[in-house]
Design an enzyme around this catalytic site. Structure first.
Site, PDB file in Angstrom:
ATOM      1  N   GLY A 239     -23.795  -4.027  21.869  1.00 35.21           N
ATOM      2  CA  GLY A 239     -22.437  -4.541  22.454  1.00 35.21           C
ATOM      3  C   GLY A 239     -21.860  -3.494  23.406  1.00 35.21           C
ATOM      4  N   PRO A 276     -28.905  -1.991  21.214  1.00 40.86           N
ATOM      5  CA  PRO A 276     -28.179  -1.787  22.589  1.00 40.86           C
ATOM      6  C   PRO A 276     -29.246  -2.585  23.647  1.00 40.86           C
ATOM      7  CG  PRO A 276     -29.336   0.239  22.372  1.00 40.86           C
ATOM      8  CD  PRO A 276     -29.651  -0.634  20.922  1.00 40.86           C
ATOM      9  N   GLY A 277     -28.583  -3.182  24.434  1.00 36.86           N
ATOM     10  CA  GLY A 277     -29.220  -3.778  25.726  1.00 36.86           C
ATOM     11  C   GLY A 277     -28.830  -3.221  26.976  1.00 36.86           C
ATOM     12  N   ARG A 278     -27.536  -3.786  27.379  1.00 37.60           N
ATOM     13  CA  ARG A 278     -27.026  -3.567  28.448  1.00 37.60           C
ATOM     14  C   ARG A 278     -26.688  -2.115  28.889  1.00 37.60           C
ATOM     15  NH1 ARG A 278     -23.026  -7.064  30.561  1.00 37.60           N
ATOM     16  NH2 ARG A 278     -22.935  -8.201  28.483  1.00 37.60           N
ATOM     17  N   ARG A 314     -24.649 -13.780  36.763  1.00 38.71           N
ATOM     18  CA  ARG A 314     -23.468 -13.341  35.873  1.00 38.71           C
ATOM     19  C   ARG A 314     -22.215 -13.674  36.680  1.00 38.71           C
ATOM     20  NH1 ARG A 314     -22.390  -8.913  34.671  1.00 38.71           N
ATOM     21  NH2 ARG A 314     -21.717  -9.390  32.356  1.00 38.71           N
ATOM     22  N   TYR A 318     -19.940 -15.509  34.238  1.00 32.56           N
ATOM     23  CA  TYR A 318     -18.836 -14.784  33.610  1.00 32.56           C
ATOM     24  C   TYR A 318     -17.705 -14.442  34.499  1.00 32.56           C
ATOM     25  CZ  TYR A 318     -23.094 -14.582  30.804  1.00 32.56           C
ATOM     26  OH  TYR A 318     -24.362 -14.959  30.119  1.00 32.56           O
ATOM     27  N   CYS A 347     -26.498 -24.555  46.843  1.00 36.42           N
ATOM     28  CA  CYS A 347     -25.508 -25.665  47.240  1.00 36.42           C
ATOM     29  C   CYS A 347     -24.450 -25.872  46.223  1.00 36.42           C
ATOM     30  CB  CYS A 347     -25.968 -26.942  47.557  1.00 36.42           C
ATOM     31  SG  CYS A 347     -27.295 -26.806  48.510  1.00 36.42           S
ATOM     32  N   GLU A 348     -23.715 -24.681  45.991  1.00 37.64           N
ATOM     33  CA  GLU A 348     -22.685 -25.103  44.978  1.00 37.64           C
ATOM     34  C   GLU A 348     -21.448 -23.954  45.203  1.00 37.64           C
ATOM     35  OE1 GLU A 348     -23.012 -25.213  40.921  1.00 37.64           O
ATOM     36  OE2 GLU A 348     -25.108 -25.928  40.895  1.00 37.64           O
TER      37      GLU A 348
END
Ligand code: LLP
Length: 422
Positions: A239, A276-278, A314, A318, A347-348
């Site tokens: 985190g 831990p990842g990020r 992302r 977010y 297309c968004e």
């Protein structure tokens, strides 16, 4: 610190010119730096040496087997959330005894696979899950080693979609349900309680919520031990946030995080795990994309890139901001600034990486790097609009290797079959 730096106006990953990779694989692509992965892993390890934790890298952040192997060689374990992630970790050479299996909804097949693999522990998030796990373990004649994931009801203060520690969130066993869970556990013949775990969210940039959650878990650990359970492990989750904007105030560093852990746990004899990842993968990767063209609109300009929301979700999910820098810096006279929204071809309207940013000399075909894309980039990509999955490249010193090929349209369409009524 990472290993993406300019040399005479050209962006390099370690000792490789990113133009060289772009010429070889085409754009868009992800590029990761081995030295940065290793550095981030070891900085964290050093910052926590007083508890000497097993660092179980959160595979979901970046699950490429070559990335996992790079970390495995440094001694990393793995935090996984699916059978597929267990398979990846094993393929990378991570021993089963360094794998913790998290996740709020494990199927019987997932549980059986983890038990047969012999993972170190399953992190259990509800009484319902514990009952199912006991049944599966009994059928296999195995004992499941578990840690209870508790929900400390602490708000990590992060984006609401990646917050996991409040009573409103689906994660962990609520404080009130712990006595009932422990009672039920006593009757479960094929479960062995080994520890507790807590994870209150991702991209946390304030240490106070960590400290609050860690203090609660310590108190609970002592209480459970006092009740006679032979509990020995504490898994502190992941985190800790990273800097997405190099110009903004920096988030707490691993040393600061280490100090919090030291303050809370210094006098507690236990084995520690972190997930831990990020922190490890985020700033060890970029996504390189080229400008298809600059669309000069009535009210706005749009820099239309060849990467889109399906490649890096992302920003759309977010409102995340990934710094955009050119691979080739402009010199002297050719420099001009254009304000534009940076968008992809999907297309968004949500397919937008950045709003009203200043781009230096945005000419067609110009290459750019989206920074901090090493975590939750490639792993969250999709093939929306039948767009290929983009290649991943790993750099080590002056070498680079394609670690995932572009998965092209033909390969995607080949998965589909026609019903025989046609
Ligand atoms: N442990 C557990 C149980 C987790 O659920 C997670 C992340 C981690 C560890 C690793 O957290 P980290 O150290 O990377 O913050 N896709 C989102 C992030 C989702 C995180 C999910 N769980 C994003 O792109 O921001």
């Amino acid at each position: 610190m990472d290993h993406f730096n300019y040399q005479n106006g050209t962006l390099f990953c370690e000792d490789v010119d990113l133009n060289t990779i772009a010429n070889k694989v085409g754009t868009p692509f992800y590029c990761y730096s081995s030295a940065t992965l290793v550095r981030h892993f070891n900085v964290l390890k050093d910052a926590l040496k007083f508890i000497n934790p097993l660092i179980c890298y959160a595979v979901k952040a970046n699950s490429n087997v070559a990335v996992l192997k790079t970390l495995a060689e440094e001694g990393a374990g793995a935090d996984v959330v699916s059978k597929g992630e267990i398979m990846r970790a094993l393929k990378a050479g991570i021993p089963a005894q360094k794998i913790v299996y998290s996740g709020v909804g494990k199927s019987h097949a997932d549980m059986a696979f983890a038990l047969n693999t012999g993972v170190l522990q399953l992190n259990v998030e509800s009484l319902a899950e514990l009952h199912q796990l006991n049944i599966v373990a009994q059928k296999l004649d195995r004992t499941a080693q578990v840690a209870l994931r508790v929900n400390p009801d602490v708000d990590g203060g992060t984006h609401e979609k990646i917050r996991t520690g409040t009573a409103e969130d689906k994660f962990g066993i609520s404080w009130q349900q712990i006595p009932e869970t422990l009672n039920a556990l006593k009757e479960m013949s094929h479960i062995e309680l080994k520890g507790l775990t807590v994870h209150i969210g991702s991209q946390l940039t304030n240490l106070a919520p960590f400290k609050a959650a860690f203090m609660r878990i310590k108190e609970l650990f002592l209480d459970i031990k006092h009740q006679g359970f032979p509990i020995e492990r504490i898994d502190l989750g992941g985190g800790l946030g990273i800097a997405y904007d190099p110009k903004a105030p920096q988030p707490p560093q691993p040393e600061d995080y280490g100090k919090i852990i030291q303050d809370v746990f210094i006098d507690l004899p236990a084995d520690f795990i972190i997930e831990p990842g990020r922190l490890i993968a985020g700033n060890a990767g970029i996504m390189v994309s080229s400008l298809i063209y600059l669309k000069e609109g009535e009210k706005k300009n749009f820099a239309i890139m060849d990467a889109a929301m399906n490649d890096l979700m992302r920003p759309a999910l977010y409102d995340a901001k990934h710094a955009l820098i050119p691979i080739q810096q402009s010199m002297g006279d050719e420099r001009h600034l254009t304000i534009a929204d940076v968008v992809g071809p999907v297309c968004e309207t949500g397919d937008r990486f950045a709003k009203d940013v200043e781009l230096e000399s945005p000419t067609e075909g110009k290459l750019y790097a989206f920074r901090s894309a090493g975590a939750y980039g490639a792993t969250m990509s999709s093939t929306y609009n039948t767009r290929p999955l983009i290649p991943e490249v790993l750099v080590k010193g002056e070498n680079f290797a394609i670690i995932r090929q572009r998965i092209n349209e033909e390969a995607l369409i080949k998965q589909e079959t026609m019903p025989d009524w046609f």
